[in-house]
Design an enzyme around this catalytic site. Structure first.
Site, PDB file in Angstrom:
ATOM      1  N   ASP A  70      42.782  -4.319  25.591  1.00 38.99           N
ATOM      2  CA  ASP A  70      43.208  -3.552  24.234  1.00 38.99           C
ATOM      3  C   ASP A  70      42.640  -1.842  24.928  1.00 38.99           C
ATOM      4  OD1 ASP A  70      44.395  -4.708  22.603  1.00 38.99           O
ATOM      5  OD2 ASP A  70      42.682  -6.175  21.558  1.00 38.99           O
ATOM      6  N   GLY A  72      43.435   0.851  24.905  1.00 38.26           N
ATOM      7  CA  GLY A  72      44.634   2.111  24.157  1.00 38.26           C
ATOM      8  C   GLY A  72      46.153   2.503  26.335  1.00 38.26           C
ATOM      9  N   LYS A  73      46.275   1.265  26.080  1.00 36.36           N
ATOM     10  CA  LYS A  73      47.641   1.942  27.394  1.00 36.36           C
ATOM     11  C   LYS A  73      48.648   2.077  27.305  1.00 36.36           C
ATOM     12  CE  LYS A  73      46.141  -2.816  28.358  1.00 36.36           C
ATOM     13  NZ  LYS A  73      45.982  -3.401  27.205  1.00 36.36           N
ATOM     14  N   ASN A  95      51.382 -11.180  24.223  1.00 36.06           N
ATOM     15  CA  ASN A  95      50.030 -11.563  22.861  1.00 36.06           C
ATOM     16  C   ASN A  95      49.367  -9.971  23.323  1.00 36.06           C
ATOM     17  OD1 ASN A  95      50.038 -11.787  25.567  1.00 36.06           O
ATOM     18  ND2 ASN A  95      48.684 -12.870  26.780  1.00 36.06           N
ATOM     19  N   ALA A  96      50.173  -9.417  23.762  1.00 33.73           N
ATOM     20  CA  ALA A  96      49.761  -7.334  24.110  1.00 33.73           C
ATOM     21  C   ALA A  96      50.007  -7.164  22.949  1.00 33.73           C
ATOM     22  CB  ALA A  96      50.816  -7.751  25.468  1.00 33.73           C
ATOM     23  N   GLY A  97      49.066  -5.948  22.502  1.00 34.04           N
ATOM     24  CA  GLY A  97      49.802  -5.161  21.254  1.00 34.04           C
ATOM     25  C   GLY A  97      49.691  -3.752  22.378  1.00 34.04           C
ATOM     26  N   HIS A  98      50.814  -3.257  22.136  1.00 36.38           N
ATOM     27  CA  HIS A  98      50.495  -1.562  22.971  1.00 36.38           C
ATOM     28  C   HIS A  98      50.759  -0.967  21.585  1.00 36.38           C
ATOM     29  CE1 HIS A  98      50.287  -3.114  26.695  1.00 36.38           C
ATOM     30  NE2 HIS A  98      49.595  -4.387  26.193  1.00 36.38           N
ATOM     31  N   GLN A 279      46.984  -6.791  28.802  1.00 39.48           N
ATOM     32  CA  GLN A 279      45.616  -7.399  28.291  1.00 39.48           C
ATOM     33  C   GLN A 279      44.206  -7.067  29.117  1.00 39.48           C
ATOM     34  OE1 GLN A 279      48.500 -10.156  29.283  1.00 39.48           O
ATOM     35  NE2 GLN A 279      48.257 -10.040  26.938  1.00 39.48           N
ATOM     36  N   ARG A 358      42.820  -9.778  14.132  1.00 33.66           N
ATOM     37  CA  ARG A 358      41.478  -9.809  13.726  1.00 33.66           C
ATOM     38  C   ARG A 358      40.517  -9.087  14.201  1.00 33.66           C
ATOM     39  NH1 ARG A 358      41.927 -14.725  18.095  1.00 33.66           N
ATOM     40  NH2 ARG A 358      42.900 -12.944  19.346  1.00 33.66           N
ATOM     41  N   ARG A 360      37.922  -6.850  15.977  1.00 34.68           N
ATOM     42  CA  ARG A 360      37.421  -6.630  17.591  1.00 34.68           C
ATOM     43  C   ARG A 360      35.693  -6.474  17.856  1.00 34.68           C
ATOM     44  NH1 ARG A 360      41.420  -2.929  19.333  1.00 34.68           N
ATOM     45  NH2 ARG A 360      43.253  -3.742  19.075  1.00 34.68           N
TER      46      ARG A 360
HETATM   47  P1  GDP Z   1      46.275  -1.923  24.211  1.00 35.58           P
HETATM   48  O1  GDP Z   1      46.203  -2.641  23.914  1.00 35.58           O
HETATM   49  O2  GDP Z   1      45.302  -1.309  25.672  1.00 35.58           O
HETATM   50  O3  GDP Z   1      47.906  -0.265  24.197  1.00 35.58           O
HETATM   51  O4  GDP Z   1      45.677  -0.745  23.429  1.00 35.58           O
HETATM   52  P2  GDP Z   1      45.983  -0.686  21.123  1.00 35.58           P
HETATM   53  O5  GDP Z   1      46.717  -0.452  20.998  1.00 35.58           O
HETATM   54  O6  GDP Z   1      45.899  -1.959  21.432  1.00 35.58           O
HETATM   55  O7  GDP Z   1      44.352  -0.791  20.994  1.00 35.58           O
HETATM   56  C1  GDP Z   1      44.086   1.182  20.950  1.00 35.58           C
HETATM   57  C2  GDP Z   1      43.448   1.639  19.773  1.00 35.58           C
HETATM   58  O8  GDP Z   1      42.945   2.659  20.187  1.00 35.58           O
HETATM   59  C3  GDP Z   1      45.351   2.036  19.490  1.00 35.58           C
HETATM   60  O9  GDP Z   1      45.039   2.208  17.220  1.00 35.58           O
HETATM   61  C4  GDP Z   1      45.319   3.083  19.333  1.00 35.58           C
HETATM   62  O10 GDP Z   1      46.137   3.773  18.878  1.00 35.58           O
HETATM   63  C5  GDP Z   1      43.695   3.740  19.412  1.00 35.58           C
HETATM   64  N1  GDP Z   1      43.625   4.803  20.410  1.00 35.58           N
HETATM   65  C6  GDP Z   1      44.269   5.462  21.543  1.00 35.58           C
HETATM   66  N2  GDP Z   1      43.265   6.486  22.555  1.00 35.58           N
HETATM   67  C7  GDP Z   1      42.411   6.368  21.283  1.00 35.58           C
HETATM   68  C8  GDP Z   1      41.984   7.906  21.253  1.00 35.58           C
HETATM   69  O11 GDP Z   1      41.373   7.994  22.351  1.00 35.58           O
HETATM   70  N3  GDP Z   1      41.073   7.686  20.472  1.00 35.58           N
HETATM   71  C9  GDP Z   1      41.203   7.648  19.021  1.00 35.58           C
HETATM   72  N4  GDP Z   1      40.620   7.287  18.288  1.00 35.58           N
HETATM   73  N5  GDP Z   1      42.287   5.710  19.493  1.00 35.58           N
HETATM   74  C10 GDP Z   1      42.501   5.753  20.189  1.00 35.58           C
HETATM   75  P1  IMO Z   2      46.392  -5.867  25.117  1.00 35.19           P
HETATM   76  O1  IMO Z   2      47.598  -6.129  25.926  1.00 35.19           O
HETATM   77  C1  IMO Z   2      43.029  -7.794  23.604  1.00 35.19           C
HETATM   78  C2  IMO Z   2      42.961 -12.523  24.522  1.00 35.19           C
HETATM   79  C3  IMO Z   2      42.948 -13.088  23.048  1.00 35.19           C
HETATM   80  C4  IMO Z   2      42.374 -14.252  23.394  1.00 35.19           C
HETATM   81  C5  IMO Z   2      42.483 -14.593  24.918  1.00 35.19           C
HETATM   82  C6  IMO Z   2      44.021 -15.584  24.870  1.00 35.19           C
HETATM   83  O2  IMO Z   2      47.275  -5.653  23.720  1.00 35.19           O
HETATM   84  O3  IMO Z   2      45.486  -5.410  25.438  1.00 35.19           O
HETATM   85  P2  IMO Z   2      46.053 -16.346  24.486  1.00 35.19           P
HETATM   86  O4  IMO Z   2      46.909 -15.305  23.731  1.00 35.19           O
HETATM   87  O5  IMO Z   2      46.551 -15.114  25.657  1.00 35.19           O
HETATM   88  O6  IMO Z   2      46.062 -17.083  24.875  1.00 35.19           O
HETATM   89  O7  IMO Z   2      44.878 -15.501  24.554  1.00 35.19           O
HETATM   90  O8  IMO Z   2      43.061 -13.213  25.425  1.00 35.19           O
HETATM   91  N1  IMO Z   2      44.447 -11.669  24.647  1.00 35.19           N
HETATM   92  C7  IMO Z   2      44.525 -10.392  23.930  1.00 35.19           C
HETATM   93  N2  IMO Z   2      42.556  -9.014  23.715  1.00 35.19           N
HETATM   94  N3  IMO Z   2      44.362  -7.297  23.762  1.00 35.19           N
HETATM   95  C8  IMO Z   2      45.390  -7.944  24.307  1.00 35.19           C
HETATM   96  O9  IMO Z   2      46.142  -7.392  24.810  1.00 35.19           O
HETATM   97  C9  IMO Z   2      45.253  -9.173  24.585  1.00 35.19           C
HETATM   98  N4  IMO Z   2      46.478 -10.648  25.388  1.00 35.19           N
HETATM   99  C10 IMO Z   2      45.173 -11.741  24.551  1.00 35.19           C
HETATM  100  O10 IMO Z   2      42.550 -12.667  22.098  1.00 35.19           O
HETATM  101  O11 IMO Z   2      40.882 -14.249  23.385  1.00 35.19           O
HETATM  102 MG    MG Z   3      46.057  -3.929  21.976  1.00 33.95          MG
END
Ligand code: GDP
Ligand code: IMO
Ligand code: MG
Length: 479
Positions: A70, A72-73, A95-98, A279, A358, A360
């Site tokens: 998470d 910010g990938k 499991n990823a959420g981008h 991840q 959930r 963080r």
């Molecule tokens: P990822 O899994 O690495 O792609 O990251 P996520 O999408 O799960 O979580 C990153 C969160 O931070 C998302 O809600 C993005 O919209 C937000 N985000 C990304 N870059 C920035 C930033 O520079 N500032 C702020 N405030 N939010 C950001």
């Molecule tokens: P992105 O790509 C944050 C965490 C889960 C758990 C552990 C194992 O959005 O960054 P799994 O479902 O793989 O068996 O879970 O890894 N986890 C992540 N935490 N970002 C993620 O992906 C994750 N993918 C898995 O919360 O602790």
């Molecule tokens: Mg994510």
């Protein structure tokens, strides 16, 4: 005197030359053949050295997370995507959420690479990914609602393993059986699917096109059922199964390709590839905080096995880190804050999981684990996200050392969950002003420059981009 001694010398040279010329005239055919031979050898040598060069041109860059996910990938991949031809996911699954912002709307991608909204990009789901057809279908529908024709620019490797409904049930059963030691899995069936891959039982996307698919599926499903029974776990799998089998039909109509030839042909043709990690490095199955990790290799080495790319093809490894630190799920987190500051980071940073919702866990940036992540990934550039979240703080902290069982160390210990780890803090003055509209590095607050300089010096790698908001245009390049 000089003239007299030079003259005989010149005469001698002239005589020798005329002898050589006569010899050449006599062997003109031999000389011509020799010349042609030398010419051919030279051109062959030049051509082969050019081939060697073009085979080793590094055409693959990587963007991956350096913390616990998470970072910010998604936003960063979406930003860089126009500079590349192919965007490829190499590991992980739903499991990823981008998170990306497209037409000012928030989109969360779980399995589709984050280049999908750029029509010029080809997107590949690589063999290292585990794919849930149900989630893929839903995601495709969401992408299509933006007018994207995913059938044109989304490709899936035939070697990609499939997540079955029973994998999801097994994930749940396994977590339940662990009780308070649970991993905090996203319950998407990741671990059971990778277990079936390494246990040599799994079903791959290419198998869907094979006549034996139904037999393969029934056999594996029965095996899973026996495991579920042994764990005394009951779930209504039949209702999941109907949707799964419909989605399998949907998946069959996709561009299913031999991923390794597909991507290497692109590289040979001079196309630029961006590998997108899911991840983060501290969730890597080998190097993360085991057993509180995911089940794949999230680090740069995973690009080679997850796409079929040779190591020398990798050029830049761009590591993404938040300006602070978060973790979702259980497991060690040395710089976690259990106080009001942690609460404030969560609130301002809106730190709630993109996949599960959930909350963080939050803390200051942990330089010890970040340096470890830079080392195992060979990070060449750092990207720091969510710097704007720190705008509100008068004081910032960085963890530069751990006290492990009463001893100071700058190394990540082996069993992080079994030792007591206390962070050693360094305190910095916060910039305490809004940076979200800043477009260039000169306008960044001086306190921020000091914070960044300290991180750069500690890690020995430079922060080259700072993200100051979730929007596509909120990214500042640093010289
Ligand atoms: P990822 O899994 O690495 O792609 O990251 P996520 O999408 O799960 O979580 C990153 C969160 O931070 C998302 O809600 C993005 O919209 C937000 N985000 C990304 N870059 C920035 C930033 O520079 N500032 C702020 N405030 N939010 C950001
Ligand atoms: P992105 O790509 C944050 C965490 C889960 C758990 C552990 C194992 O959005 O960054 P799994 O479902 O793989 O068996 O879970 O890894 N986890 C992540 N935490 N970002 C993620 O992906 C994750 N993918 C898995 O919360 O602790
Ligand atoms: Mg994510």
């Amino acid at each position: 005197m000089i003239k007299n001694s030079v003259l005989p010398g010149i005469a001698q040279i002239t005589m020798k030359l005329s002898v050589i010329i006569r010899a050449i005239r006599g062997n003109i055919y031999f000389i011509a053949v020799l010349f042609i031979f030398l010419f051919c050898s030279l051109s062959l040598f030049l051509r082969s050295s050019r081939t060697i060069q073009s085979n080793t041109i590094s055409m693959v860059d990587v963007i991956l997370g350096l913390q616990w996910g998470d970072e910010g990938k998604g936003k960063i991949v979406d930003y860089f995507a126009p500079k590349y031809d192919v965007i490829a996911r190499f590991q992980g699954g739903p499991n990823a959420g981008h998170t990306l912002y497209v037409q000012n709307k928030k989109v969360v991608l779980h399995q589709i690479p984050s280049g999908i909204f750029h029509e010029k990009n080809i997107n590949l789901i690589g063999n290292g990914v585990v794919l849930d057809p149900v989630i893929l279908r839903r995601e495709c529908e969401s992408v299509a609602s933006f007018g994207i024709d995913y059938r044109k620019n989304l490709f899936i490797s035939e070697r990609t393993h499939i997540i079955l409904p029973t994998h999801r049930a097994l994930d749940k059963a396994s977590e339940l059986s662990k009780g308070s030691d649970k991993i905090g899995s996203t319950l998407k069936g990741i671990s059971p699917a990778y277990m079936d891959k390494t246990g040599r039982n799994g079903i791959r996307v290419g198998d869907l096109l094979d006549k034996s698919f139904t037999t393969q599926y029934i056999r594996l499903r029965l095996k899973h059922q026996r495991l579920l029974d042994s764990l005394n776990f009951h779930e209504d799998i039949l209702s999941w199964e109907e949707e799964f089998l419909d989605s399998v039909d949907f998946l069959r109509q996709f561009n299913i390709v031999n991923g390794e030839y597909f991507i290497n042909d692109k590289i040979r043709d001079g196309k630029k590839v961006l590998a997108e990690g899911a991840q983060g490095s501290m969730l890597d199955v080998d190097f993360g905080t085991f057993p509180f990790v995911t089940s794949s290799n999230t680090i740069s080495a995973g690009v080679c096995t997850g796409l079929g790319i040779a190591p020398q093809k990798i050029r830049e490894v761009m590591g993404v880190t938040k300006a602070y630190c978060t973790r979702v799920g259980s497991g060690p987190f040395p710089s976690e804050l259990h106080d009001g500051t942690g609460e404030e980071l969560r609130k301002i940073g809106n730190e709630f999981g993109a996949t599960t919702g959930r909350p963080r866990r939050c803390g200051w940036m942990d330089l010890v684990s970040l340096k470890f992540a830079c080392m195992i990934n060979g990070v060449t550039k750092l990207i720091m996200t969510k710097a704007d979240v720190l705008d509100a703080f008068q004081e910032l902290k960085l963890c530069g050392e751990y006290i492990v069982d009463n001893k100071k160390t700058t190394q990540v210990p082996f069993q992080m969950n079994k030792v007591s780890i206390e962070p050693v803090w360094q305190t910095f003055k916060g910039w305490n002003k809004d940076i979200t509209t800043i477009k260039d590095q000169e306008s960044l607050p001086v306190e921020m420059k000091e914070y960044v300089q300290h991180i750069n010096e500690y890690l020995g790698v430079g922060i080259k981009y700072i993200s100051n908001g979730p929007g596509r245009d909120q990214l500042i390049e640093i010289d």
